[in-house]
Design an enzyme around this catalytic site. Structure first.
Site, mmCIF file in Angstrom:
data_model
loop_
_atom_site.group_PDB
_atom_site.id
_atom_site.type_symbol
_atom_site.label_atom_id
_atom_site.label_comp_id
_atom_site.label_asym_id
_atom_site.label_seq_id
_atom_site.Cartn_x
_atom_site.Cartn_y
_atom_site.Cartn_z
ATOM 1 N N TYR A 52 0.864 -1.189 0.000
ATOM 2 C CA TYR A 52 0.000 0.000 0.000
ATOM 3 C C TYR A 52 0.897 1.233 0.000
ATOM 4 O O TYR A 52 1.869 1.293 0.758
ATOM 5 C CB TYR A 52 -0.889 0.014 1.236
ATOM 6 C CG TYR A 52 -2.331 0.324 0.942
ATOM 7 C CD1 TYR A 52 -2.697 1.526 0.341
ATOM 8 C CD2 TYR A 52 -3.343 -0.572 1.251
ATOM 9 C CE1 TYR A 52 -4.013 1.821 0.061
ATOM 10 C CE2 TYR A 52 -4.671 -0.289 0.994
ATOM 11 C CZ TYR A 52 -5.001 0.912 0.396
ATOM 12 O OH TYR A 52 -6.322 1.197 0.130
ATOM 13 N N GLU A 54 -0.269 4.963 -0.421
ATOM 14 C CA GLU A 54 -1.008 6.219 -0.616
ATOM 15 C C GLU A 54 -0.052 7.409 -0.565
ATOM 16 O O GLU A 54 0.805 7.500 0.312
ATOM 17 C CB GLU A 54 -2.076 6.381 0.466
ATOM 18 C CG GLU A 54 -3.307 5.546 0.235
ATOM 19 C CD GLU A 54 -4.405 5.876 1.229
ATOM 20 O OE1 GLU A 54 -4.151 6.674 2.148
ATOM 21 O OE2 GLU A 54 -5.516 5.329 1.088
ATOM 22 N N ASP A 198 -7.013 13.216 -25.114
ATOM 23 C CA ASP A 198 -7.052 11.815 -24.703
ATOM 24 C C ASP A 198 -6.480 11.009 -25.868
ATOM 25 O O ASP A 198 -7.159 10.761 -26.858
ATOM 26 C CB ASP A 198 -8.496 11.413 -24.401
ATOM 27 C CG ASP A 198 -8.634 9.950 -24.009
ATOM 28 O OD1 ASP A 198 -7.654 9.190 -24.160
ATOM 29 O OD2 ASP A 198 -9.730 9.556 -23.569
ATOM 30 N N THR A 224 -4.429 5.629 -21.885
ATOM 31 C CA THR A 224 -4.304 4.313 -21.288
ATOM 32 C C THR A 224 -2.868 3.850 -21.550
ATOM 33 O O THR A 224 -2.150 4.426 -22.370
ATOM 34 C CB THR A 224 -5.286 3.312 -21.909
ATOM 35 O OG1 THR A 224 -5.134 3.354 -23.339
ATOM 36 C CG2 THR A 224 -6.718 3.655 -21.551
ATOM 37 N N LYS A 227 -3.443 -0.817 -25.287
ATOM 38 C CA LYS A 227 -3.688 -0.478 -26.692
ATOM 39 C C LYS A 227 -2.358 -0.423 -27.453
ATOM 40 O O LYS A 227 -1.547 -1.328 -27.352
ATOM 41 C CB LYS A 227 -4.473 0.828 -26.787
ATOM 42 C CG LYS A 227 -5.828 0.792 -26.072
ATOM 43 C CD LYS A 227 -6.625 2.049 -26.343
ATOM 44 C CE LYS A 227 -7.997 2.003 -25.704
ATOM 45 N NZ LYS A 227 -7.973 2.360 -24.268
ATOM 46 N N ARG A 233 -3.019 -2.808 -18.372
ATOM 47 C CA ARG A 233 -4.225 -1.989 -18.368
ATOM 48 C C ARG A 233 -4.092 -0.954 -17.248
ATOM 49 O O ARG A 233 -3.943 -1.300 -16.079
ATOM 50 C CB ARG A 233 -5.463 -2.856 -18.154
ATOM 51 C CG ARG A 233 -5.674 -3.871 -19.282
ATOM 52 C CD ARG A 233 -6.999 -4.575 -19.139
ATOM 53 N NE ARG A 233 -8.104 -3.653 -19.292
ATOM 54 C CZ ARG A 233 -8.619 -3.274 -20.455
ATOM 55 N NH1 ARG A 233 -8.109 -3.724 -21.589
ATOM 56 N NH2 ARG A 233 -9.634 -2.424 -20.502
#
Length: 412
Positions: A52, A54, A198, A224, A227, A233
């Site tokens: 984790y 953060e 985008d 992203t 692609k 992903r």
């Protein structure tokens, strides 16, 4: 492979086995999909999944982050080098969340925004009324011209002057032509609008110079990381340094909690791969293969939206030949060719039964297919669609496709 998974959870392992077989033996022509390298997949399945973290490097809310700090800096620096950007945020879990972080940072609810109409190649996160972008902000769609099925920048300018948007979103999920980012920048300056691009579909092409880069012109660029970029992903935000603090704050704590450090590890690997010379050769072949497929289908009497393609994807108007895109998708799946049904500009049919199919070359290019194979793929598509109710023909094509896929294995 996956021995531990089979022992621990055979039900999930069986589903995975079936998916592996599908990927091995089907030709993947969905434009938004690709095959990540073994190194990318290993990074994504690594021990970083246990951590984790953060916050941001040097400013975490948890202890034990010294190694993930190093990792995230590697990913950020590689992203900046790859795209020539001033600032990079590699934490967005997806392209949709990358987009939402820009909206959250720079817009107020009900601000007017322009985005490419979904029915003309846009994306859900560019203002669809059922998406958070359309629910929170007042999106106005711009469209392609009916006769050319391409953007007309004079019409975009006129629309912008009419509605005076706070932001113009540039980008698409099904637009096969080059974007004129400078023209969009000029329009944004004329109406005093922020410019967001985008580039999710074309990021790999941008990275290698096969499509003009939006980075010098846009205030914000999102993408992203799969692609054409061929990574895991996930999402990525690039922006000018003056917006860095606002964007970072919008990603965390604005829309997300802890970043997925195993995915960031995979992003770092994929950015490193994209910086290598062979990635440029790959993107060159991606475009060659898309063009070869478009030409093959045109020669057989299929109408290609806008007359062809400049990038990795093409739209085929199958309704012009008497079928729906949904029917075409199902028939091709039986033939071992995976595509997606897709609307076309000014489509007379509904979204779930549209007039077109969308085809893309990134995944099959990763396998090693080149122009001769793409011509054959076009022949199979033509034969399958013209005999879409003949199970014997579809089964014959499936066996032929399977023989080709044996020659060009996927990374595993």
């Amino acid at each position: 492979m996956y021995k531990n998974l089979r022992l621990a959870d055979n039900e999930v392992a069986q589903a995975l086995d079936l998916e592996i077989q599908r990927q091995r033996h089907h030709l993947e022509l969905i434009a938004s999909e690709n095959y990540a390298s073994v190194a990318v997949m290993q990074a994504m399945g690594s021990h970083f999944t246990n951590k984790y973290a953060e916050g941001y490097p040097g400013r975490r809310y948890y202890g034990g982050c010294m190694h993930v700090d190093t990792l995230e800096d590697i990913a950020r620096n590689r992203a900046k080098e790859l795209f020539g950007a001033e600032h990079a945020n590699v934490q967005p879990h997806s392209g949709a969340q990358a987009n939402m972080s820009i909206y959250l940072a720079m817009l107020k609810p009900r601000d007017v925004v322009m985005g490419l109409d979904l029915a003309h190649g846009g994306h859900l996160t560019h203002g669809h009324p059922l998406n958070s972008s359309g629910l929170l902000y007042d999106f106005k769609g711009y469209q392609v011209k009916k006769d050319t099925e391409r953007l007309d920048m004079d019409e975009v300018r006129a629309k912008a002057k009419e509605i005076n948007p706070k932001m113009i979103v540039v980008g698409a999920s099904a637009y096969p032509r080059i974007f004129d980012f400078k023209a969009f920048r000029d329009i944004c300056d004329e109406v005093d609008a922020l410019m967001m691009v985008d580039m999710a579909h074309i990021a790999g092409l941008v990275a290698t110079g096969h499509h003009p880069s939006p980075v010098p012109f846009a205030d914000f660029v999102t993408t992203t990381t799969h692609k054409t970029l061929r990574g895991p992903r996930g999402g990525l935000v690039l922006c000018k340094e003056k917006y860095a603090k606002e964007i970072d704050r919008a990603v965390f704590p604005g829309i997300q909690g802890g970043p997925l450090m195993h995915v960031i590890a995979a992003k770092a690997v994929s950015f490193g791969e994209a910086l290598k010379p062979d990635f440029k050769a790959y993107q060159d072949q991606v475009i060659r293969n898309a063009t070869a497929l478009a030409n093959s289908l045109q020669e057989k009497g299929w109408r290609i939206v806008s007359g062809g393609t400049d990038n990795h994807l093409l739209l085929v108007d199958v309704f012009a030949n008497g079928m729906l895109g949904s029917e075409a998708e199902k028939a091709l799946d039986k033939a071992g060719i995976t595509v997606n049904k897709n609307g076309i500009p000014f489509d007379p049919n509904p979204p779930l039964k549209p007039s077109g199919i969308r085809l893309g070359s990134p995944a099959v290019t990763t396998r090693g297919l080149k122009e001769p194979e793409m011509k054959q793929v076009g022949t199979w598509i033509d034969e399958a669609l013209r005999n879409r109710t003949d199970e014997a023909v579809l089964d014959k094509i499936y066996k032929e496709v399977e023989q080709l896929t044996e020659k060009y294995p996927i990374p595993e």
